[in-house]
Design an enzyme around this catalytic site. Structure first.
Site, mmCIF file in Angstrom:
data_model
loop_
_atom_site.group_PDB
_atom_site.id
_atom_site.type_symbol
_atom_site.label_atom_id
_atom_site.label_comp_id
_atom_site.label_asym_id
_atom_site.label_seq_id
_atom_site.Cartn_x
_atom_site.Cartn_y
_atom_site.Cartn_z
ATOM 1 N N HIS A 1 0.737 -1.310 -0.072
ATOM 2 C CA HIS A 1 -0.087 -0.175 0.064
ATOM 3 C C HIS A 1 0.859 1.230 0.187
ATOM 4 C CE1 HIS A 1 -3.269 -3.013 0.489
ATOM 5 N NE2 HIS A 1 -4.056 -1.836 0.363
ATOM 6 N N LYS B 1 -9.579 -7.321 8.081
ATOM 7 C CA LYS B 1 -10.219 -7.443 9.415
ATOM 8 C C LYS B 1 -10.359 -6.221 10.163
ATOM 9 C CE LYS B 1 -6.535 -9.377 12.163
ATOM 10 N NZ LYS B 1 -6.050 -8.510 13.313
#
Lengths: 189, 295
Positions: A35, A99
């Site tokens: 990322h 999550k």
């Protein structure tokens, strides 16, 4: 509800918070290093248009010349909050599996591009590894190491819960407000 | 026992810890599953968790892909030196990584390079204590990064929380930590709490207390009462498994205390995820596993 590739905007806009889905198709793992790299302008080695990114640092070992997935559950997504929204818009991502949920920037991007946050059960690395039917490739392995590389996983009936949808709803925001009220009651002087 | 045998026993300890949850943890997970209402996301999460526990044990594969920080606590008799134990343990860790019981999980903090075998400065962590017993006792904990990231340390008094330097202040800190951990550490979690110590020893003790069996009672009745109260109160927060909402936010609370200097009053909270990977054994000088500690 079955989510089968190719993933489309229409498909994602039809989903609502609380829906149980099963994903079939190719997903790309990407976590902290990936990322940051993409956000800083690094070139993506895979085509992320309409793709689903999986926040996951799997255990993969080479056995008899082929990659074998030993464990592949989700990692905590909120660390990617600074990057996820912009990447979603830049590439037209259709979904993120992870999550713990993400923040307002990502929620706004989901709404804008037509994407969802798909919550897998954290720690359930075996149930989820069972859904990986093939490793179709790996990228940036040398640079970032195995847990941080981009793994192309073909998955079948990968289970997840929609916890942030394309309508601006977030289960995480709801639960956080319920727990904040309960905490305030417990901490009343 | 020769070095090879010690290495093989330690490899088995690593395998069991990574792949099989201890019975006390499974009982607590089952209790949580029974507590949640059918048809809820909480019940669904528990269902996946229970399937995963069975699958990992059956396949002898890591319960969670984040095999965490490797923390080994060793009561060491005279027949093995720290040097010899460390050498055998490091070889076992290297082998466990190669066969996939452990993920390649040790990263150089400056260069970002993964050492590829879990070895490197500070990894694995081994705490040695000397013992006059004949058998060696080793306890192993694999603590994932998600739950480690939500650990918290408070310095009392804390005006924002209205927390003074007493057990009520401790209670406020702990409940705040649980609320802030939601979703990030894989719940339902287990808390290890240390009252006092310095910043370093407080955190070490908070992790050490997670080596206690989940269903024991604190030897100190005051702390035992606080543990029960905090568990009940945390479970009224509504955070639930994975932060999906629900009645089971924590599986347990363990509290310990260390003396402090007059100027400091720290509360250190370590959060362990439901994938509470810890195991331990007693090993005889001849290399026989005399007992698994949590069975």
């Amino acid at each position: 509800m079955l989510l089968e590739a190719p993933f489309t905007e229409e498909m994602m806009r039809a989903l609502k918070v609380g829906d149980l889905v099963e994903i079939t198709g190719v997903v790309y793992t990407g976590r902290d290093a990936v990322h940051k790299y993409l956000h800083e302008g690094g070139k993506s080695p895979v085509d992320l248009r309409d793709a689903i990114i999986y926040h996951c640092g799997p255990v993969v070992v080479k056995e008899g010349g082929r990659w074998v997935v030993k464990a592949a559950g989700p990692t905590t997504s909120i660390r990617e909050e600074p990057y996820q929204g912009p990447l979603m818009e830049q590439y037209g991502l259709r979904g993120v599996i992870g999550k713990g949920g993400m923040g307002p920037k990502t929620l706004a991007a989901c709404q804008k591009v037509g994407a969802c946050y798909l919550h897998a059960v954290g720690g359930a690395a075996q149930v989820l590894a069972e859904c990986v039917t093939a490793v179709e490739g790996v990228h940036l392995l040398e640079e970032f190491g195995s847990p941080e590389a981009i793994w192309e996983f073909r998955v079948a009936k990968f289970p997840a819960v929609v916890t942030m949808d394309a309508h601006g709803k977030s289960l995480h925001a709801n639960v956080a407000s319920v727990s904040a009220e309960a905490l305030a009651r417990l901490l009343k002087p | 026992m020769d070095a090879k045998t010690l290495q093989a026993r330690l490899l088995e300890l690593i395998r069991r810890t990574s792949c099989e949850l201890p019975p006390d943890v499974i009982r607590a997970v089952d209790k949580g599953w029974r507590r949640e209402k059918p048809g809820t996301n909480a019940k669904y999460a528990f269902g996946v968790i229970r399937d995963n526990i069975k699958l990992a044990a059956g396949k002898s594969q890591p319960l969670c892909q984040d095999t965490g920080t490797i923390i080994c606590d060793v009561a060491r008799p005279d027949w093995v030196s720290e040097r010899a134990f460390r050498a055998a343990f490091e070889k076992a860790v290297d082998e466990a990584t190669r066969v996939g019981y452990l993920r390649q999980n040790s990263v150089d903090s400056i260069t970002g390079r993964n050492s590829g075998n879990n070895l490197g400065p500070g990894s694995p962590v081994i705490h040695f204590h000397e013992t006059t017993a004949k058998a060696l006792t080793a306890r192993l904990m694999l603590k994932g990064g998600g739950c480690e990231n939500v650990g918290a340390q408070y310095s009392l008094p804390d005006t924002g929380l209205g927390a003074g330097r007493d057990l009520e202040g401790v209670r406020r800190c702990v409940l705040d930590a649980v609320n802030k951990a939601q979703g990030k550490g894989c719940g339902p979690g287990v808390l290890g709490v240390c009252i006092g110590g310095d910043r370093a020893t407080g955190y070490v003790a908070s992790k050490e207390t997670l080596l206690r069996p989940l269903d024991d009672d604190n030897a100190d009745p005051v702390l035992a009462k606080l543990e029960r109260r905090l568990l009940d109160e945390a479970n009224t927060l509504g955070i639930g498994p994975m932060g999906f909402g629900g009645a089971t936010t924590l599986l347990g609370v363990k509290i310990t205390a260390r003396n402090r200097v007059p100027a400091s009053f720290f509360v250190s909270v370590s959060y362990m995820c439901w994938a509470y990977r810890r195991d331990g054994f007693q090993l005889s000088a001849a290399g026989r596993i005399a007992k698994w500690l949590y069975d």
